[in-house]
Design an enzyme around this catalytic site. Structure first.
Site, PDB file in Angstrom:
ATOM      1  CE  LYS A  52       5.223   4.613   9.047  1.00  0.00           C
ATOM      2  NZ  LYS A  52       6.142   3.499   9.272  1.00  0.00           N
ATOM      3  CD  GLN A  96       8.793   2.222   6.927  1.00  0.00           C
ATOM      4  OE1 GLN A  96       8.380   3.109   7.676  1.00  0.00           O
ATOM      5  NE2 GLN A  96       8.018   1.261   6.492  1.00  0.00           N
ATOM      6  CG  ASP A 119       6.871   1.244  14.555  1.00  0.00           C
ATOM      7  OD1 ASP A 119       5.708   1.634  14.312  1.00  0.00           O
ATOM      8  OD2 ASP A 119       7.797   1.276  13.724  1.00  0.00           O
TER       9      ASP A 119
HETATM   10  C1  BQF Z   1      -4.068   4.089   2.644  1.00  0.00           C
HETATM   11  C2  BQF Z   1       3.388  -1.196   5.638  1.00  0.00           C
HETATM   12  C3  BQF Z   1       3.619  -3.426   4.763  1.00  0.00           C
HETATM   13  C4  BQF Z   1       4.949  -3.473   5.185  1.00  0.00           C
HETATM   14  C5  BQF Z   1       5.497  -2.396   5.851  1.00  0.00           C
HETATM   15  C6  BQF Z   1      -2.283   4.985   4.109  1.00  0.00           C
HETATM   16  C7  BQF Z   1      -0.246   3.751   4.493  1.00  0.00           C
HETATM   17  C8  BQF Z   1      -0.687   2.795   3.623  1.00  0.00           C
HETATM   18  C9  BQF Z   1      -1.936   2.896   3.013  1.00  0.00           C
HETATM   19  C10 BQF Z   1       1.061   3.642   5.165  1.00  0.00           C
HETATM   20  C11 BQF Z   1       2.627   0.025   5.872  1.00  0.00           C
HETATM   21  C12 BQF Z   1       1.213   0.148   5.433  1.00  0.00           C
HETATM   22  C13 BQF Z   1       3.275   1.103   6.470  1.00  0.00           C
HETATM   23  C14 BQF Z   1      -2.723   3.998   3.252  1.00  0.00           C
HETATM   24  C15 BQF Z   1       2.609   2.429   6.671  1.00  0.00           C
HETATM   25  C16 BQF Z   1       0.542   1.350   6.065  1.00  0.00           C
HETATM   26  O1  BQF Z   1      -4.568   5.211   2.390  1.00  0.00           O
HETATM   27  O2  BQF Z   1      -4.696   3.050   2.431  1.00  0.00           O
HETATM   28  C17 BQF Z   1      -1.047   4.860   4.745  1.00  0.00           C
HETATM   29  O3  BQF Z   1       1.855   4.541   5.077  1.00  0.00           O
HETATM   30  N1  BQF Z   1       1.375   2.531   5.940  1.00  0.00           N
HETATM   31  C18 BQF Z   1       4.624   0.945   6.908  1.00  0.00           C
HETATM   32  O4  BQF Z   1       5.216   1.858   7.459  1.00  0.00           O
HETATM   33  O5  BQF Z   1       5.273  -0.206   6.695  1.00  0.00           O
HETATM   34  C19 BQF Z   1       4.715  -1.256   6.068  1.00  0.00           C
HETATM   35  C20 BQF Z   1       2.842  -2.296   4.979  1.00  0.00           C
END
Ligand code: BQF
Length: 293
Positions: A52, A96, A119
């Site tokens: 992020k 987060q 969010d």
């Molecule tokens: C990609 C998330 C589960 C629980 C909390 C790019 C992200 C992931 C994959 C990423 C996720 C999942 C995020 C890819 C943020 C998505 O290239 O496939 C980016 O950073 N995510 C989160 O903040 O909390 C989570 C999944």
């Protein structure tokens, strides 16, 4: 089968946001600023927060990360949220997830000013989204809607089956797909851990959105020929082939399901990058006061 290249679509949107930020800077406007609260040292959470903040850099946003040890008290977190709420320089604040068990997630989320809740987790934003008022929409569902719009996937009148009913993905996704707007206007079925005859239901889906949190749960026999398959899952599994020692897989058996699907999102590079870019879009809206004036 056509691959829905989330990474590519996200890159295009980031370029669009970057030119808008440049325009804002040229006009001496307010540069969007996203703040993140990160608790503990969970590797996945650290990666997500890094993703992020890197995305913010890419488009010219300011960003700040507030880090806390895993044993931080709830009071300290609530105080931090308050502090950021009152900082006029910061437009958007995310916490987060997941948080450690001794912290009440809802208490922290509800402390965020709805105006900064990029969010879209605060009940005020959830409620506004539900009744179709302007609101911040949870980044993953919002990103999936954008993905379908930009891939010109027809949703009107389609049978949409959603696996998973979480507050963050399944629930908002079902409302967005059923709304009287495009994309939307789908006939929506929500399935979950107590659903009976799951494969029978998923096999009737024109659009199948999978957010069930189980690695490679959806197999080819559960999918209709020509279906659109959106894989929200993200799991780290050990791999000897990568430098990091793990690789990412989704909730869908990509190898076999991709042979039946008309469109499918890969993992990585599908929904994940769109989640990040949605957060940027929400932060831009926050800095322009588009939702709450
Ligand atoms: C990609 C998330 C589960 C629980 C909390 C790019 C992200 C992931 C994959 C990423 C996720 C999942 C995020 C890819 C943020 C998505 O290239 O496939 C980016 O950073 N995510 C989160 O903040 O909390 C989570 C999944």
């Amino acid at each position: 089968m056509k691959l829905i290249d989330g990474k590519q679509i996200a890159a295009t949107i980031k370029d669009e946001i970057a030119s808008e930020v440049k325009r804002i800077k040229d006009n001496d406007g307010k540069v969007p600023h996203l703040a993140a609260i990160l608790v503990g040292e969970d590797p996945a959470s650290q990666t997500y927060v890094n993703n992020k903040s890197r995305a913010c850099d890419r488009v010219g946003f300011d960003s700040s990360t507030y880090r806390f040890p895993v044993d931080v008290s709830e009071k300290e977190l609530l105080d931090a949220v308050n502090f950021i709420n009152n900082d006029p320089e910061i437009d958007g604040l995310i916490v987060q997830l997941p948080l450690p068990d001794h912290i009440d997630n809802q208490k922290v989320i509800q402390q965020i000013r709805p105006e900064k809740d990029v969010d879209g987790f605060h009940p005020v934003n959830v409620g506004r989204m539900t009744i179709g008022l302007p609101s911040y929409v949870s980044a993953t569902p919002f990103g999936i809607m954008e993905l379908m719009m930009r891939s010109r996937i027809e949703t009107k009148g389609k049978n949409c089956v959603i696996l998973g009913r979480s507050n963050i993905v399944g629930k908002p996704m079902s409302l967005l797909m059923a709304r009287n707007e495009e994309p939307g206007n789908a006939t929506v079925t929500v399935c979950h851990s107590k659903t009976q005859n799951l494969a029978e239901i998923t096999s009737r889906a024109d659009i199948l959105i999978v957010a069930i949190g189980q690695p490679e749960f959806v197999t080819a026999d559960m999918v209709k020929e020509g279906a659109v398959v959106i894989d929200v899952g993200i799991h780290r599994v050990p791999s000897s082939k990568t430098k990091s020692g793990f690789k990412l897989i989704g909730d869908v058996r990509f190898d076999e399901v991709s042979e039946k699907a008309s469109f499918i999102t890969p993992v990585p590079g599908g929904v994940g990058p769109m989640t990040i870019v949605s957060l940027l879009m929400n932060t831009l809206k926050a800095s322009k006061k588009e939702i709450y004036g």
